[in-house]
Enzyme design. Structure first.
Site, PDB file in Angstrom:
ATOM      1  N   CYS A  23       6.113   2.944  -4.099  1.00  0.00           N
ATOM      2  CA  CYS A  23       5.716   1.954  -4.664  1.00  0.00           C
ATOM      3  C   CYS A  23       6.461   0.111  -4.889  1.00  0.00           C
ATOM      4  CB  CYS A  23       4.499   2.540  -5.434  1.00  0.00           C
ATOM      5  SG  CYS A  23       3.561   3.198  -4.754  1.00  0.00           S
ATOM      6  N   HIS A  71      -7.470 -10.690  -0.649  1.00  0.00           N
ATOM      7  CA  HIS A  71      -6.372 -10.578   0.732  1.00  0.00           C
ATOM      8  C   HIS A  71      -5.415 -11.591  -0.408  1.00  0.00           C
ATOM      9  CE1 HIS A  71      -9.646  -8.645   3.168  1.00  0.00           C
ATOM     10  NE2 HIS A  71      -8.642  -8.777   4.137  1.00  0.00           N
ATOM     11  N   GLU A 129      -6.881   2.781  -7.188  1.00  0.00           N
ATOM     12  CA  GLU A 129      -5.758   2.284  -5.552  1.00  0.00           C
ATOM     13  C   GLU A 129      -5.905   3.175  -4.865  1.00  0.00           C
ATOM     14  OE1 GLU A 129      -1.659   3.846  -6.252  1.00  0.00           O
ATOM     15  OE2 GLU A 129      -2.005   1.757  -8.098  1.00  0.00           O
TER      16      GLU A 129
END
Length: 143
Positions: A23, A71, A129
């Protein structure tokens, strides 16, 4: 006690600073935000009689917050060099800067605090997530 729940989702990219693992690299998620508000009693008069609040108001508020991040490349303030940020902006990347590490836990608190600032009595916010993993934030006094 009464509770209402609504949810919204958004797609974005992020990375974790000072993290040794996958990550630390730029990656994306379809974040799912589930927000709960509470009331001890229902309203007693007017258009919202026998309601906590109008669901439309609650849904609109949550969706407006997630739309801000949709986005976007979400960046922790100070995590990238100014030159890197300038290059990303020059390439027309849509950046959303936050003053915290971009973890699910911090996003859950962030959404709870933003909703509370709008006058909602937030009892809990969950931020997924992945479909199977979420962080939950319960404001003090609500647990």
């Amino acid at each position: 006690m009464y509770q209402l729940k609504t949810e919204s989702s958004f797609d974005s990219a992020h990375f974790l600073t000072d993290y040794d693992g996958k990550c630390e690299n730029l990656h994306g998620h379809r974040w799912r935000v589930v927000a709960y508000i509470a009331a001890d009693q229902l309203q007693t008069e007017g258009q919202n009689k026998d309601m906590v609040i109008d669901f439309a108001d609650f849904k609109r508020a949550v969706r407006a917050l997630t739309e801000e991040m949709d986005h976007m490349f979400i960046v922790e303030e100070g995590s990238l060099a100014p030159e890197t940020l300038a290059c990303l902006e020059q390439e027309t990347f849509r950046l959303y800067t936050v003053p915290f590490r971009t973890t699910s836990e911090n996003f859950a608190r962030y959404f709870a605090e933003r909703l509370a600032a709008q006058g909602f009595r937030v009892s809990q916010v969950e931020v997924y997530e992945t479909p199977m993993n979420c962080a939950i934030y319960i404001p003090e006094g609500e647990n």
